[in-house]
Design an enzyme around this catalytic site. Structure first.
Site, PDB file in Angstrom:
ATOM      1  N   GLY A  46     -75.848 -51.580  43.533  1.00 24.72           N
ATOM      2  CA  GLY A  46     -76.519 -51.879  44.795  1.00 24.72           C
ATOM      3  C   GLY A  46     -75.755 -51.249  45.939  1.00 24.72           C
ATOM      4  O   GLY A  46     -74.605 -50.818  45.768  1.00 24.72           O
ATOM      5  N   GLN A  51     -72.642 -50.325  54.548  1.00 25.23           N
ATOM      6  CA  GLN A  51     -71.602 -49.663  53.744  1.00 25.23           C
ATOM      7  C   GLN A  51     -71.546 -48.158  54.000  1.00 25.23           C
ATOM      8  O   GLN A  51     -70.539 -47.525  53.720  1.00 25.23           O
ATOM      9  CB  GLN A  51     -71.824 -49.921  52.243  1.00 25.23           C
ATOM     10  N   CYS A  89     -67.142 -54.549  44.623  1.00 26.99           N
ATOM     11  CA  CYS A  89     -67.856 -53.984  45.774  1.00 26.99           C
ATOM     12  C   CYS A  89     -67.314 -52.588  46.037  1.00 26.99           C
ATOM     13  O   CYS A  89     -66.099 -52.376  46.012  1.00 26.99           O
ATOM     14  CB  CYS A  89     -67.629 -54.871  46.995  1.00 26.99           C
ATOM     15  N   LEU A  90     -68.216 -51.649  46.270  1.00 30.03           N
ATOM     16  CA  LEU A  90     -67.789 -50.271  46.536  1.00 30.03           C
ATOM     17  C   LEU A  90     -66.973 -50.189  47.826  1.00 30.03           C
ATOM     18  O   LEU A  90     -66.218 -49.236  48.011  1.00 30.03           O
ATOM     19  CB  LEU A  90     -69.016 -49.347  46.609  1.00 30.03           C
ATOM     20  N   HIS A 131     -75.274 -60.479  46.905  1.00 28.76           N
ATOM     21  CA  HIS A 131     -74.157 -59.640  47.372  1.00 28.76           C
ATOM     22  C   HIS A 131     -74.627 -58.687  48.478  1.00 28.76           C
ATOM     23  O   HIS A 131     -73.967 -58.551  49.509  1.00 28.76           O
ATOM     24  CB  HIS A 131     -73.600 -58.869  46.163  1.00 28.76           C
ATOM     25  N   GLU A 132     -75.784 -58.049  48.255  1.00 25.79           N
ATOM     26  CA  GLU A 132     -76.287 -57.072  49.242  1.00 25.79           C
ATOM     27  C   GLU A 132     -76.781 -57.766  50.508  1.00 25.79           C
ATOM     28  O   GLU A 132     -76.540 -57.269  51.612  1.00 25.79           O
ATOM     29  CB  GLU A 132     -77.410 -56.212  48.633  1.00 25.79           C
ATOM     30  N   HIS A 135     -73.957 -58.530  52.767  1.00 22.79           N
ATOM     31  CA  HIS A 135     -73.486 -57.363  53.530  1.00 22.79           C
ATOM     32  C   HIS A 135     -74.239 -57.240  54.860  1.00 22.79           C
ATOM     33  O   HIS A 135     -73.669 -56.836  55.876  1.00 22.79           O
ATOM     34  CB  HIS A 135     -73.731 -56.066  52.744  1.00 22.79           C
TER      35      HIS A 135
HETATM   36  O1  GNR Z   1     -71.549 -51.822  42.121  1.00 31.41           O
HETATM   37  C1  GNR Z   1     -71.512 -53.015  42.391  1.00 31.41           C
HETATM   38  N1  GNR Z   1     -71.348 -53.895  41.369  1.00 31.41           N
HETATM   39  C2  GNR Z   1     -71.529 -55.265  41.522  1.00 31.41           C
HETATM   40  C3  GNR Z   1     -71.108 -56.082  40.505  1.00 31.41           C
HETATM   41  C4  GNR Z   1     -71.275 -57.424  40.589  1.00 31.41           C
HETATM   42  C5  GNR Z   1     -71.877 -57.963  41.684  1.00 31.41           C
HETATM   43  C6  GNR Z   1     -72.282 -57.173  42.730  1.00 31.41           C
HETATM   44  C7  GNR Z   1     -72.120 -55.821  42.650  1.00 31.41           C
HETATM   45  S1  GNR Z   1     -72.678 -54.807  43.951  1.00 31.41           S
HETATM   46  C8  GNR Z   1     -71.590 -53.458  43.785  1.00 31.41           C
HETATM   47  C9  GNR Z   1     -71.957 -52.337  44.724  1.00 31.41           C
HETATM   48  C10 GNR Z   1     -71.767 -52.812  46.141  1.00 31.41           C
HETATM   49  O2  GNR Z   1     -70.699 -52.865  46.686  1.00 31.41           O
HETATM   50  N2  GNR Z   1     -72.835 -53.183  46.791  1.00 31.41           N
HETATM   51  O3  GNR Z   1     -72.735 -53.656  48.036  1.00 31.41           O
HETATM   52 NI    NI Z   2     -70.759 -54.507  48.172  1.00 38.19          NI
END
Ligand code: GNR
Ligand code: NI
Length: 158
Positions: A46, A51, A89-90, A131-132, A135
């Site tokens: 995601g 980001q 998270c990236l 998670h997204e 953000h």
């Molecule tokens: O790549 C991602 N892997 C992930 C693994 C578990 C829960 C959420 C994520 S999202 C993350 C990419 C990211 O930072 N998205 O904002």
């Molecule tokens: Ni993230």
């Protein structure tokens, strides 16, 4: 199409509230394409617009379920159950932590044609949606981590 630079923890843009998208424009279309390209290049499941430095409520998700989801102005309208597991998270490279999220969520959003839809997700999809969406409100998973933030990079001693 272009891979954009991912902002990392400490960058103030990651802690800001994103603005709703009012209309689809060529700029927004290009942003969405670039977000997919950037997500795939970095092996993410995601990516949220902040980001890549854009304070708009746009999310892309691909958890390998055969769909590429675009969520514009997403709103989580239902949550059910709970799951506890690893998250990364990236924008927090080389780290991972245990986070509890709903097992199932329903999210209302607009798609790339600005048409409203409701998406139901379970397991990793539910986790990615949460998670997204976080953000877009300036929240990183690190504030939800139970216990220690772990290192995922191998440190090889010489
Ligand atoms: O790549 C991602 N892997 C992930 C693994 C578990 C829960 C959420 C994520 S999202 C993350 C990419 C990211 O930072 N998205 O904002
Ligand atoms: Ni993230």
């Amino acid at each position: 199409m272009a891979v954009r630079t991912i902002r990392v923890i400490g960058d103030e843009i990651l802690y800001k509230e994103c603005k709703p998208v009012k209309e689809m424009t060529q700029r927004v279309e290009e942003l969405i394409e670039d977000m997919f390209e950037t997500m795939y290049e970095n092996n993410g499941v995601g990516l949220a617009a902040p980001q890549v430095g854009i304070l708009k409520q746009i999310v892309v998700i691909d958890v390998d379920d055969g769909n590429q989801y675009v969520l514009i102005n997403p709103e989580i309208i239902e949550e059910e159950g709970s799951q506890t597991g690893q998250e990364g998270c990236l924008s927090v490279p080389g780290k991972a932590g245990i986070v509890t999220r709903p097992q199932k969520v329903k999210v209302k959003a607009l798609d790339e044609n600005m048409e409203e839809f409701v998406l139901e997700g379970e397991d990793l999809l539910a986790r990615a949606i949460c998670h997204e969406c976080a953000h877009l409100h300036g929240q990183l998973y690190v504030s939800l981590v139970e216990g220690e933030l772990m290192d995922t990079t191998e440190e090889v001693e010489e």
